[in-house]
Design an enzyme around this catalytic site. Structure first.
Site, PDB file in Angstrom:
ATOM      1  CE  LYS A   1      31.489   8.261 -17.895  1.00 36.62           C
ATOM      2  NZ  LYS A   1      32.734   8.465 -18.641  1.00 36.62           N
TER       3      LYS A   1
HETATM    4  C1  E4P Z   1      34.752  10.800 -17.220  1.00 36.77           C
HETATM    5  O1  E4P Z   1      34.384   9.672 -17.043  1.00 36.77           O
HETATM    6  C2  E4P Z   1      35.127  11.363 -18.508  1.00 36.77           C
HETATM    7  O2  E4P Z   1      35.406  10.295 -19.390  1.00 36.77           O
HETATM    8  C3  E4P Z   1      36.382  12.177 -18.473  1.00 36.77           C
HETATM    9  O3  E4P Z   1      36.998  12.166 -17.206  1.00 36.77           O
HETATM   10  C4  E4P Z   1      36.278  13.493 -19.124  1.00 36.77           C
HETATM   11  O4  E4P Z   1      37.536  14.115 -19.080  1.00 36.77           O
HETATM   12  P1  E4P Z   1      37.941  15.356 -20.014  1.00 36.77           P
HETATM   13  O5  E4P Z   1      37.298  16.585 -19.440  1.00 36.77           O
HETATM   14  O6  E4P Z   1      39.428  15.414 -19.917  1.00 36.77           O
HETATM   15  O7  E4P Z   1      37.436  15.024 -21.387  1.00 36.77           O
END
Ligand code: E4P
Length: 219
Positions: free
Chosen positions: A88
């Site tokens: 990522k």
């Molecule tokens: C995406 O991969 C992120 O880990 C995640 O969806 C972020 O979500 P949040 O805005 O609830 O922290």
């Protein structure tokens, strides 16, 4: 549409796996910290545990480095942990460059922290495997996260980009339905949103009546 769970919590991953519908896991540094996991050795060991649980599903593991060389080094180490790992990478200049490198070297990527169609085009050009638009965080600033998914889906289909749209920052079961309608290829959600899809009062009322009628003659 694929279902990923957005957590680093092993119990929650197990529970979603038990439902038989889970295709993978996404994590981020905040989610790892929430589990109290710190230190590279422990973090990597935790990724290995997650990979074992998901039985071949994709597991997004985020780099901490923000410079090209650092992202490449870290991404390679993460990728070596398991064949399930998807590296990522944040949507920044060196991140896009690193995604191009990983694409050329057969390493799967998830381009994260995406908030615009322009960013989505760049990530697709770099060959990202997944693109993560954060729909909840877009909604938080009173823009429309689902509209962003629709816009990206339309561009990707028109241009023939192969990058899969992974709707992230999901906050409710309704977000999941809306993301599916908007053309997301994948949703990554908290366990509560996945389980929330089960709920309907007419199901509960209908089941209670079926069982009541059955037991009238069968008890
Ligand atoms: C995406 O991969 C992120 O880990 C995640 O969806 C972020 O979500 P949040 O805005 O609830 O922290």
């Amino acid at each position: 549409m694929k279902f990923f769970i957005d957590t680093a919590n092993l119990d929650q991953i197990r529970e979603a796996m038990d439902l038989g519908i889970l295709d993978g896991v996404t994590t981020n540094p905040s989610l790892m910290a929430k589990e109290g996991i710190s230190g590279t050795k422990n973090i990597y060991a935790h990724y290995k545990k997650i990979c074992k649980l998901v039985d071949g599903g994709d597991v997004s593991a985020e780099v901490i480095a923000t410079d090209y060389k650092g992202i490449i080094e870290e991404g390679k180490k993460l990728s070596d942990l398991s064949e399930n790992i998807v590296v990522k990478v944040p949507m920044i200049k060196d991140g896009v460059k690193a995604i191009s490198y990983f694409t050329d070297h057969g390493i799967s990527t998830n381009c994260t922290l995406v908030f615009s169609a322009g960013q989505a085009i760049l990530a697709a050009k770099a060959g990202a495997t997944y693109l993560s638009p954060f729909i909840g965080r877009v909604d938080d600033i009173t823009w429309d996260g689902i509209k962003l998914i629709e816009e990206i889906a339309s561009i990707y289909s028109m241009q023939g980009y192969m990058t899969e749209i992974l709707a992230a920052s999901i906050r409710s079961p309704l977000h999941i339905v809306q993301a599916a309608k908007a053309g997301a290829d994948v949703v990554t959600c908290p366990l509560s949103s996945i389980m929330g899809l089960l709920n309907h009062p007419l199901t509960d009322i209908g089941l209670a009546k079926f069982l009541e009628d059955h037991h009238k003659l069968n008890s």
